[in-house]
Design an enzyme around this catalytic site. Structure first.
Site, PDB file in Angstrom:
ATOM      1  N   SER A  97       0.624  -1.117   0.027  1.00  0.00           N
ATOM      2  CA  SER A  97      -0.029   0.084   0.191  1.00  0.00           C
ATOM      3  C   SER A  97       0.653   1.294  -0.128  1.00  0.00           C
ATOM      4  O   SER A  97       1.970   1.277   0.335  1.00  0.00           O
ATOM      5  CB  SER A  97      -0.820   0.006   1.370  1.00  0.00           C
ATOM      6  N   TYR A 123      -1.701  -0.131  10.255  1.00  0.00           N
ATOM      7  CA  TYR A 123      -1.729  -0.537   8.978  1.00  0.00           C
ATOM      8  C   TYR A 123      -0.816  -0.123   8.370  1.00  0.00           C
ATOM      9  O   TYR A 123       0.041  -0.977   7.569  1.00  0.00           O
ATOM     10  CB  TYR A 123      -2.989  -0.234   8.219  1.00  0.00           C
TER      11      TYR A 123
END
Length: 262
Positions: free
Chosen positions: A146, A157
């Site tokens: 990501s 995350y």
């Protein structure tokens, strides 16, 4: 946006695609099957079998497993080898932020859950697939990371996806002499159909909905193109890196985020 398709790019190849029941993973797995691959759709959602069966005239199979455990990852790889005779390509797509909130608002157990969701499946699947790639004499691993290694309200995350980048680069260096490429994409914000299984089973509070809106605005503003990407715009570079067209690329993390490098 291009809708071009390749013909038989994955003929003779066995692919394992994780997180294949919905979103980017589903698009990648279905397109790989349409392009001639034998594809194992892996997801912990039971409806993954329906998704695999939707690809008409293709060689597909489905396996339900919890990839947040090494046992689940190992079982998925065994199933792929037993079903199609081996594994050539692994695409690690499992992950995704569960909650959006400023870091001080995360409880310790929520931090742990984010790491389990977005780091451990890739770490475990990379480990579990190696004996089968060694049997083949080589292969390819594509990790879906990501660009949110830089972003607001997702620190755990972000840390997990930074770990995915590190796995990609270190494993590529270690395995190059074994004829195994390890690469990754780093998607930005992506428009997707409504999820059949929500990212946060508890639902979002009013505060979390506000923090999510902040994230959406930050993602758009950080992109040169000022928009979210389409699922096909994420699937295409993943499949390029998985294919023999990318045979001289390893250890690279390709940002796919409209100019935002993360």
């Amino acid at each position: 946006m291009s809708t071009a398709r390749f013909t038989n790019r994955f003929a003779g190849k066995v692919l394992v695609v994780t997180g294949a029941a919905q979103g980017i993973g589903r698009a990648v797995a279905q397109r790989a099957a349409e392009e001639g691959g034998k594809v194992v759709f892996v997801d912990r959602a039971s409806f993954v079998a329906e998704v695999a069966a939707d690809v008409k005239g293709a060689h597909t199979a489905a396996f339900s497993a919890d990839l947040e455990t090494h046992e689940g990852a190992a079982a998925a790889m065994r199933f792929a080898r037993d079903t199609f005779g081996g594994i050539d390509i692994l695409i690690n797509n499992v992950g995704g932020a569960i909650r959006m909130r400023p870091y001080p608002e995360f409880a310790p157990e929520q931090i742990d859950a984010e790491i389990r969701r977005s780091l451990m499946p890739t770490l475990y699947c990379c480990h579990a697939v190696l004996p089968y790639l060694f049997e083949r004499g080589g292969g390819t691993i594509v990790n879906v990371s990501s660009n949110a290694t830089r972003g607001i309200h997702r620190v755990p995350y972000s840390a997990a996806k930074g770990g995915v980048n590190a796995i990609t680069q270190s494993l590529a260096m270690e395995l190059a002499e074994r004829n195994i490429r390890v690469v990754a994409t780093a998607p930005g914000g992506t428009q997707a159909p409504p999820r059949r299984i929500p990212r946060n089973a508890d639902g979002d509070t009013a505060a979390e909905q506000g923090w999510m809106a902040d994230v959406v605005e930050q993602v758009k503003q950080s992109s040169f193109m000022k928009r979210y990407g389409a699922i096909d715009e994420q699937a295409a570079p993943i499949l390029f890196l998985a294919s023999d067209e990318a045979s001289y690329i390893t250890g690279s993390v390709l940002p796919v985020a409209g100019g935002d490098l993360g």
